[in-house]
Design an enzyme around this catalytic site. Structure first.
Site, short mmCIF file in Angstrom:
data_model
loop_
_atom_site.label_atom_id
_atom_site.label_comp_id
_atom_site.label_asym_id
_atom_site.label_seq_id
_atom_site.Cartn_x
_atom_site.Cartn_y
_atom_site.Cartn_z
N HIS A 265 -3.05 6.35 4.80
CA HIS A 265 -1.68 6.49 5.06
C HIS A 265 -1.20 7.63 4.53
O HIS A 265 -1.59 8.11 3.38
CB HIS A 265 -0.66 5.54 4.17
CG HIS A 265 -1.16 3.84 4.72
ND1 HIS A 265 -1.71 3.71 5.75
CD2 HIS A 265 -0.53 2.92 4.15
CE1 HIS A 265 -1.62 2.15 5.92
NE2 HIS A 265 -0.67 1.80 5.05
N CYS B 144 0.69 -1.24 0.03
CA CYS B 144 -0.11 -0.01 0.11
C CYS B 144 0.92 1.18 -0.01
O CYS B 144 0.59 2.29 -0.78
CB CYS B 144 -1.15 -0.08 1.27
SG CYS B 144 -0.20 -0.56 2.74
N1 LIG Z 1 -4.56 -3.79 4.66
C1 LIG Z 1 -3.79 -3.25 3.74
O1 LIG Z 1 -3.96 -1.83 3.86
C2 LIG Z 1 -3.24 -3.85 2.55
C3 LIG Z 1 -2.62 -3.03 1.59
C4 LIG Z 1 -1.96 -3.92 0.51
C5 LIG Z 1 -2.12 -5.03 0.48
N2 LIG Z 1 -2.41 -5.82 1.52
C6 LIG Z 1 -2.24 -7.11 1.51
O2 LIG Z 1 -3.77 -7.73 1.40
C7 LIG Z 1 -3.95 -9.26 2.01
C8 LIG Z 1 -5.28 -8.85 2.93
O3 LIG Z 1 -4.87 -8.12 3.80
P1 LIG Z 1 -6.03 -7.49 4.89
O4 LIG Z 1 -5.43 -6.34 5.45
O5 LIG Z 1 -7.28 -7.71 4.24
O6 LIG Z 1 -5.95 -8.85 5.99
P2 LIG Z 1 -6.96 -9.46 7.07
O7 LIG Z 1 -7.74 -8.36 7.38
O8 LIG Z 1 -6.17 -10.09 8.15
O9 LIG Z 1 -7.81 -10.53 6.22
C9 LIG Z 1 -7.22 -11.67 5.77
C10 LIG Z 1 -8.39 -12.71 5.19
O10 LIG Z 1 -7.54 -13.55 4.38
C11 LIG Z 1 -8.34 -14.87 4.82
N3 LIG Z 1 -7.18 -15.68 4.86
C12 LIG Z 1 -5.90 -16.01 5.48
N4 LIG Z 1 -5.29 -17.00 5.22
C13 LIG Z 1 -6.08 -17.42 4.16
C14 LIG Z 1 -5.84 -18.65 3.33
N5 LIG Z 1 -4.78 -19.61 3.49
N6 LIG Z 1 -6.70 -19.13 2.58
C15 LIG Z 1 -7.88 -18.44 2.52
N7 LIG Z 1 -8.17 -17.21 3.15
C16 LIG Z 1 -7.20 -16.96 3.88
C17 LIG Z 1 -8.89 -14.63 6.36
O11 LIG Z 1 -9.69 -15.45 6.50
P3 LIG Z 1 -10.53 -15.61 7.81
O12 LIG Z 1 -11.51 -14.16 7.93
O13 LIG Z 1 -11.66 -16.80 7.68
O14 LIG Z 1 -9.81 -15.28 9.18
C18 LIG Z 1 -9.21 -13.31 6.07
O15 LIG Z 1 -10.65 -13.24 5.59
C19 LIG Z 1 -2.42 -9.34 2.65
O16 LIG Z 1 -1.88 -10.34 1.69
C20 LIG Z 1 -1.89 -7.83 2.89
O17 LIG Z 1 -0.53 -8.08 2.98
C21 LIG Z 1 -3.13 -5.42 2.45
#
Ligand SMILES: NC(=O)c1ccc[n+]([C@@H]2O[C@H](COP(=O)([O-])OP(=O)(O)OC[C@H]3O[C@@H](n4cnc5c(N)ncnc54)[C@H](OP(=O)(O)O)[C@@H]3O)[C@@H](O)[C@H]2O)c1
Length: 351
Positions: free
Chosen positions: A244, A128
């Site tokens: 951010h 991000c």
């Molecule tokens: N947050 C940001 O600002 C941001 C920005 C850029 C990139 N990202 C990237 O985007 C991705 C998601 O981030 P997030 O912030 O949304 O994380 P999050 O809020 O922790 O959510 C993660 C989601 O992924 C699911 N999950 C985890 N492991 C899995 C697997 N092995 N198979 C299928 N589903 C799985 C979880 O399932 P449950 O709901 O069942 O637990 C949850 O729904 C990450 O790779 C992160 O690095 C995030």
């Protein structure tokens, strides 16, 4: 033909992907298949949708897969990429696992959609904090060639994921009671975040940087296609929920004045410049200017907001800038949906 979409992960980013697909009328069968680690129903894009437990079946017949699960060996894209590809789906991944793979394009559509060739079926979306920085830097680099970047970030808790948001909510009333005794979960953020800031995002590397800082360096060079740009970063978590901020200092080969930079940026895709004398002058300061803050993303949800553009008077060709963006939308979910739209526009996905 309406495309069949699978979204893996319904945390902070996955939930936004589903909403944005709806908002932008992505040419798809509604609803998408949505999956996570366990089955349940959830309200997504205002509708009660079934969330499946991710399995091989989740990818059957999919044209596009948007990965928004956690990263690492047991993460979503590492576990399911080969299954999705075997189904013939084009995958766009929010996580960092494949970003630096030379065979995987790392794409911000405003900057390098042309990095995607017909052979690429798996595309990565950057971190991000990288996305908003490259959108800001790229137009200036094209005109004046950036030699060096010094960036410090002010990153909201949602950048970590759902559990960091919960930490800020839970800690705030406790911190108001006693700043010396704020309960916190060190497996999420390393210190209490309520009424605090933490110069530590992701794990440390041996030379004292953090992996988040090194992502900003390597990913920026890859997206801008120029490894000669010297970049150094300090990344800091702050107690804002979403949005951010980044303080960016650049040194350029060709001189650019602040007015020239403002003019270039205001004509560049995905950017809104908020940098002029404040017409309301609420503090009775005739020099007071407008500038973006985290709360401004509630109005400008999809753009990178740039302000505080000024000459760095300590070097010959230097500028200071400040940029703000919604890390969940332009920093993640919107970027992957725009990659999908770009592939359709390039004719790489047939409707
Ligand atoms: N947050 C940001 O600002 C941001 C920005 C850029 C990139 N990202 C990237 O985007 C991705 C998601 O981030 P997030 O912030 O949304 O994380 P999050 O809020 O922790 O959510 C993660 C989601 O992924 C699911 N999950 C985890 N492991 C899995 C697997 N092995 N198979 C299928 N589903 C799985 C979880 O399932 P449950 O709901 O069942 O637990 C949850 O729904 C990450 O790779 C992160 O690095 C995030």
């Amino acid at each position: 033909m309406a495309l069949r979409i699978t979204v893996v992960g319904v945390g902070m980013v996955g939930e936004q992907i589903v909403s944005i697909l709806r908002e932008r009328n992505f040419p798809m069968e509604w609803p998408p298949r949505v999956c996570a680690t366990r089955e349940r129903s959830e309200v997504l894009a205002g509708e009660n949708l079934l969330v499946e437990e991710t399995s091989e079946d989740s990818f059957k017949g999919a044209d596009f897969v948007f990965f928004a699960g956690r990263e690492g060996a047991e993460g979503a894209s590492v576990t399911w990429r080969s299954v999705a590809e075997a189904e013939g789906a084009i995958c766009v991944d929010n996580g960092s696992d494949f970003r630096m793979d030379p065979n995987v394009p790392l794409v911000v559509p405003e900057v390098n959609l042309d990095a995607i060739g017909p052979e690429n079926k798996f595309i990565a979306s950057p971190n991000c904090s990288t996305i908003q920085m490259v959108i800001t830097l790229h137009p200036l680099h094209r005109v004046a060639k950036i030699r060096r970047v010094i960036v410090s970030t002010y990153q909201s808790v949602s950048g970590w994921g759902v559990r960091a948001n919960e930490q800020l909510i839970e800690q705030t009333p406790k911190a108001l009671e006693d700043l010396d005794d704020i309960p916190f979960d060190p497996t999420v953020l390393a210190r209490p975040i309520a009424f605090n800031y933490i110069p530590h995002i992701a794990s440390f590397t041996e030379d004292g940087y953090t992996k988040e800082e090194m992502k900003m360096v390597k990913e920026t060079q890859k997206i801008m296609g120029d490894e000669s740009i010297r970049i150094t970063a300090t990344t800091v978590r702050v107690p804002a929920f979403v949005g951010h901020g980044e303080s960016i200092n650049i040194e350029t080969e060709k001189k650019l004045t602040a007015d020239e930079a403002r003019e270039i940026l205001s004509k560049s895709p995905g950017i809104v410049v908020l940098d002029e004398l404040n017409p309301e002058n609420p503090r009775n300061d005739p020099l007071e200017r407008i500038y973006p803050t985290a709360l401004d993303i509630r109005k400008y949800r999809d753009e990178v907001l740039v302000g505080r553009i000024r000459q760095d008077k300590t070097i010959e060709n230097g500028l200071n800038l400040w940029c703000v963006a919604d890390n969940l939308r332009k920093g993640a979910a919107l970027n992957v949906v725009q990659i999908g739209e770009g592939l359709i526009a390039k004719g790489m996905v047939k409707l």
